[in-house]
Motif scaffolding. Structure first.
Motif, short mmCIF file in Angstrom:
data_model
loop_
_atom_site.label_atom_id
_atom_site.label_comp_id
_atom_site.label_asym_id
_atom_site.label_seq_id
_atom_site.Cartn_x
_atom_site.Cartn_y
_atom_site.Cartn_z
N THR A 3 17.63 8.65 -4.53
CA THR A 3 17.26 7.55 -3.65
C THR A 3 16.07 6.78 -4.22
OG1 THR A 3 18.02 8.77 -1.69
CG2 THR A 3 16.51 6.93 -1.32
N ILE A 4 16.27 5.49 -4.44
CA ILE A 4 15.22 4.63 -4.98
C ILE A 4 14.29 4.21 -3.84
CG2 ILE A 4 14.71 2.48 -6.18
CD1 ILE A 4 17.56 2.61 -7.34
N THR A 5 12.98 4.39 -4.02
CA THR A 5 12.02 3.93 -3.02
C THR A 5 11.31 2.65 -3.46
OG1 THR A 5 10.31 5.38 -3.98
CG2 THR A 5 11.60 6.26 -2.15
N GLN A 6 11.26 2.40 -4.76
CA GLN A 6 10.74 1.13 -5.28
C GLN A 6 11.51 0.79 -6.54
OE1 GLN A 6 6.61 -1.20 -6.61
NE2 GLN A 6 6.59 1.02 -6.42
N GLY A 7 11.95 -0.47 -6.61
CA GLY A 7 12.73 -0.89 -7.77
C GLY A 7 11.90 -1.69 -8.75
N SER A 8 12.54 -2.65 -9.39
CA SER A 8 11.92 -3.45 -10.44
C SER A 8 11.67 -4.88 -9.95
CB SER A 8 12.84 -3.49 -11.66
OG SER A 8 13.24 -2.19 -12.06
N TYR A 9 11.01 -5.68 -10.81
CA TYR A 9 10.76 -7.09 -10.51
C TYR A 9 10.07 -7.24 -9.15
CZ TYR A 9 14.36 -7.29 -14.14
OH TYR A 9 15.09 -7.09 -15.29
N ASN A 10 9.03 -6.42 -8.95
CA ASN A 10 8.36 -6.35 -7.66
C ASN A 10 6.86 -6.58 -7.85
OD1 ASN A 10 8.08 -5.85 -4.89
ND2 ASN A 10 7.68 -3.67 -5.22
N PRO A 11 6.47 -7.77 -8.34
CA PRO A 11 5.05 -8.01 -8.62
C PRO A 11 4.19 -7.92 -7.38
CG PRO A 11 6.30 -10.07 -8.69
CD PRO A 11 7.30 -8.95 -8.63
N GLY A 12 3.16 -7.07 -7.47
CA GLY A 12 2.24 -6.90 -6.35
C GLY A 12 2.79 -6.12 -5.18
N GLY A 13 3.98 -5.55 -5.34
CA GLY A 13 4.62 -4.87 -4.22
C GLY A 13 3.89 -3.62 -3.77
N VAL A 14 3.49 -2.79 -4.71
CA VAL A 14 2.75 -1.56 -4.40
C VAL A 14 1.53 -1.52 -5.32
CG1 VAL A 14 2.81 0.96 -4.32
CG2 VAL A 14 4.86 -0.36 -3.72
N GLY A 15 0.35 -1.70 -4.74
CA GLY A 15 -0.86 -1.78 -5.55
C GLY A 15 -1.11 -0.56 -6.41
N ILE B 277 11.45 7.19 -7.27
CA ILE B 277 12.54 7.93 -6.66
C ILE B 277 11.99 8.96 -5.67
CG2 ILE B 277 14.40 9.58 -7.17
CD1 ILE B 277 14.71 8.11 -9.87
N SER B 278 12.64 9.02 -4.53
CA SER B 278 12.23 9.96 -3.49
C SER B 278 12.49 11.40 -3.91
CB SER B 278 13.00 9.67 -2.20
OG SER B 278 12.78 10.68 -1.23
N VAL B 279 11.55 12.30 -3.54
CA VAL B 279 11.74 13.73 -3.79
C VAL B 279 11.84 14.49 -2.46
CG1 VAL B 279 10.59 13.67 -6.03
CG2 VAL B 279 9.24 14.11 -3.96
N HIS C 244 4.08 12.56 -3.21
CA HIS C 244 4.97 13.08 -4.24
C HIS C 244 6.14 12.11 -4.45
CE1 HIS C 244 3.29 17.13 -4.86
NE2 HIS C 244 3.01 17.13 -3.56
N HIS C 245 6.41 11.77 -5.67
CA HIS C 245 7.58 10.96 -6.01
C HIS C 245 7.83 11.09 -7.50
CE1 HIS C 245 4.30 8.19 -7.15
NE2 HIS C 245 5.17 7.55 -7.91
N ILE C 246 8.96 10.58 -7.94
CA ILE C 246 9.26 10.54 -9.38
C ILE C 246 9.19 9.10 -9.83
CG2 ILE C 246 11.07 10.85 -11.11
CD1 ILE C 246 11.88 13.38 -9.53
#
Length: 272
Positions: A158-170, A184-186, A220-222
């Protein structure tokens, strides 16, 4: 008449000889896979060592940058270091490009423009098109790599954050601003499973780590970077290079804490 006939035969033979003479010197070839790998690894080195197998290909790129006035002669050495990266960024800007297109990473279009009349580009690496996958934006190359890892695992991730996400998660430090980046969620995974997921991602061509709360302001995440994605952000590019140099991809530059595998790019994996 015989003299004229003989002269005609001689002229015809001479013309044929010219026509069948050795062709003009062929253009050099630049292996994009090798250049990309060097462009990731070399700027992260503590020395000016050269990525194995990449020297001649990087030299051709550096010579072209020098010819266009972007790189000083002293840096034309086959080592794709920080000076070469800066030169490549300035070359990309000279094309009128902005943003991610000036990341200093040799993509297909910029390489082919740089090589016009000097070299041809082989083993082209492309990120593919941007797509929505699990509600996140990634590119098709990253998706294919993820699916290969999932096949090895026998489970869906399960993807929790993808690509092309400028400024999405500091806390991501800009690593998700471009392509090839995944979190990826663990959730529900045992520690052994988390480690195995990292292993299978690495075996599919990702630079991947199990990130822990003790390492930064996150749960925790990958965290995974698709090695040699030409649309990566500079921050992600640095992590890919660190992975090849046995580091953990964090600002502390500590040793890699993940499972060890034979490091191969997605293109190498597809070739078997």
């Amino acid at each position: 008449m015989r003299i004229k006939w003989a002269a005609t035969i001689a002229a015809t033979a001479a013309a044929a000889a010219i026509a069948t003479a050795a062709p003009a010197h062929a253009l050099a070839t630049v292996d994009m896979e090798k250049v990309l790998l060097a462009a990731q690894i070399d700027p992260r080195r503590a020395d000016s060592a050269i990525t194995p197998g990449a020297k001649d290909h990087v030299l051709a790129v550096e010579q072209a940058l020098q010819a266009k006035g972007f790189l000083a002669a002293q840096y034309v050495d086959g080592h794709f270091g920080t000076s070469t990266t800066t030169a490549y960024t300035n070359y990309q800007k000279s094309l009128g490009w902005t943003g991610l297109d000036t990341n200093g990473i040799p993509g297909q279009t910029s390489l082919e423009k740089l090589g016009d009349g000097r070299f041809t580009v082989t083993r082209v690496v492309t990120a593919g098109s941007r797509i929505a996958y699990q509600g996140k934006t990634i590119n098709t190359r990253t998706r294919d790599m993820l699916k290969a890892a999932e096949t090895r695992l026998g489970r869906t991730l399960t993807i929790t954050q993808g690509s092309y996400n400028p400024g999405g998660v500091g806390a991501s430090g800009g690593t998700h601003d471009g392509g090839g980046a995944l979190d990826i969620s663990v959730s529900g995974m045992s520690d052994a499973t988390k480690t195995d997921v990292v292993r299978k991602l690495r075996e599919a061509g990702f630079a991947a780590w199990w990130r822990k709360p003790s390492q930064g302001p996150w749960e925790h995440h990958i965290h995974a970077m698709a090695v040699s994605d030409p649309q990566q952000s500079p921050a992600a590019w640095h992590q890919s290079g660190d992975y090849y140099l046995g580091k953990n991809g964090l600002a502390n530059g500590a040793a890699d804490d993940g499972p060890q595998v034979t490091k191969r790019t997605w293109e190498e994996i597809k070739r078997g």
